[in-house]
Design an enzyme around this catalytic site. Structure first.
Site, PDB file in Angstrom:
ATOM      1  CG  ASP A  47      -1.688  -0.882   1.382  1.00  0.00           C
ATOM      2  OD1 ASP A  47      -1.362  -2.538   0.897  1.00  0.00           O
ATOM      3  OD2 ASP A  47      -2.807  -0.667   2.150  1.00  0.00           O
ATOM      4  CG  ASP A  94      -5.370  -0.459  -0.479  1.00  0.00           C
ATOM      5  OD1 ASP A  94      -5.973  -0.638  -1.851  1.00  0.00           O
ATOM      6  OD2 ASP A  94      -5.371  -0.178   0.356  1.00  0.00           O
ATOM      7  CG  ASN A 141      -9.336  -2.345   0.776  1.00  0.00           C
ATOM      8  OD1 ASN A 141      -7.967  -2.178   0.036  1.00  0.00           O
ATOM      9  ND2 ASN A 141      -9.794  -2.242   1.449  1.00  0.00           N
ATOM     10  CG  HIS A 142      -8.461   1.931  -0.199  1.00  0.00           C
ATOM     11  ND1 HIS A 142      -9.144   3.337   0.222  1.00  0.00           N
ATOM     12  CD2 HIS A 142      -7.908   1.292   0.574  1.00  0.00           C
ATOM     13  CE1 HIS A 142      -9.478   2.974   1.384  1.00  0.00           C
ATOM     14  NE2 HIS A 142      -8.253   1.968   1.614  1.00  0.00           N
ATOM     15  CG  HIS A 191      -4.407  -4.897  -1.477  1.00  0.00           C
ATOM     16  ND1 HIS A 191      -4.077  -3.998  -1.899  1.00  0.00           N
ATOM     17  CD2 HIS A 191      -5.619  -4.799  -0.807  1.00  0.00           C
ATOM     18  CE1 HIS A 191      -3.781  -3.078  -0.335  1.00  0.00           C
ATOM     19  NE2 HIS A 191      -5.568  -3.331  -0.362  1.00  0.00           N
TER      20      HIS A 191
HETATM   21 MN   LIG Z   1      -6.165  -2.278   2.090  1.00  0.00          MN
END
Ligand SMILES: [Mn+2]
Length: 301
Positions: free
Chosen positions: A59, A87, A119-120, A169
């Site tokens: 990330d 991310d 997830n971002h 991720h």
């Molecule tokens: Mn994440």
């Protein structure tokens, strides 16, 4: 088309990324999207020369300072491939700059730099964690965000190195057959199979490993998200003929953390993610001769 000389200047002078108009931004987004559209949902890397290295980066979350430090290391060490685990945006102070920097590297060298979806890399999450607002403050028009979403929707979801090391991720999903289902499927064909793999993609981006958990249990992160224990991790590796997993998604005060008898490495590549009162170093992973070596980024002051 966008000129290579112009893109190289952005890499050499990354603070110019903050001054780009949407026309230039759009060109970078569209070129990168084209590169991702040539890829598969499951990337497969095979290093013929065992001396060559692959770097895996976790990330970033808008931390341009750490990203530039990582880029200096990459320039000096010259790995064969660099895989970002997603991310890139939300939370930090230079989110679009971080995304554009990585996409510019991709466009300049598509066979060397890779980006997986985190997830971002989703509009809904960006609306809650800062990137959507940062984008609107800069470009005013919400319709322009469609071009960002188009890049997200063309990203691969996992990578396998030398048929042994899986990179993603968040974590393994409950569907043990997911890798066979997406093997050889192009990123552009995601919509054809989306119904059957949507839940697994969601879990790949969101799940977390947890010591002493048996099977999959509900995560505090939200509905549908799971913690996974060593037993299901074992089964997943065995079923897919894999040995190791590198994932990101969680920030640890020590910078990285091993799980499950050093077969799962969790990395995070943004320093002081929760602010300077709760410091954390940034980490990344080097893969050499099928061995994973965790590294800490030493920040210049
Ligand atoms: Mn994440």
């Amino acid at each position: 088309m966008i000129g290579k000389a112009f893109l190289k200047e952005l890499i050499d002078y990354p603070h110019r990324l903050s001054d780009l108009g949407f026309e230039e931004v759009s060109k970078i987004l569209k070129s990168a999207k084209k590169d991702f559209e040539n890829e598969y949902l499951l990337l497969e890397f095979n290093l013929r020369n065992p001396e060559k290295e692959i770097y895996v980066i976790g990330d970033i979350h808008g931390n341009l300072e750490t990203l530039l430090e990582l880029y200096d290391i990459i320039k000096a060490q010259n790995p064969e491939f660099v895989i970002f685990l997603g991310d890139i945006v939300d939370r930090g102070s230079k989110q679009l700059e971080c995304l554009l920097f990585i996409l510019t590297l991709k466009v300049l060298n598509p066979q060397r730099y890779y980006l997986l979806r985190g997830n971002h890399e989703t509009l809904e999450i960006n609306q809650n964690y800062g990137f959507y607002q940062e984008f609107l403050n800069r470009f005013k028009d919400p319709r322009k965000f469609i071009e960002i979403s188009a890049v997200y929707n063309s990203l691969p979801i996992c990578a396998v190195i030398n048929s042994k090391i899986l990179c993603l991720h968040g974590g393994i999903p409950q569907d043990i057959h997911i890798l066979q289902k997406i093997k050889d499927i192009r990123t552009t064909d995601l919509s054809d199979i989306f119904e059957s793999i949507a839940q697994s993609f969601f879990q790949i981006m969101w799940n977390d490993p947890k010591m002493k958990v048996k099977g999959f249990t509900d995560s505090f992160r939200g509905p549908g998200i799971k913690f996974f224990g060593e037993d299901v991790f074992d089964s997943f590796l065995k079923e897919n003929n894999l040995e190791l997993l590198i994932r990101a998604h969680e920030c640890f005060p020590e910078g990285f953390r091993w799980f499950f008898q050093k077969r799962l490495l969790s990395i995070f590549s943004s320093t002081n993610y929760r602010g300077s009162f709760s410091p954390n170093p940034a980490s990344y992973a080097v893969i050499r001769k099928n061995v994973i070596i965790p590294k800490i980024v030493n920040m210049k002051e």
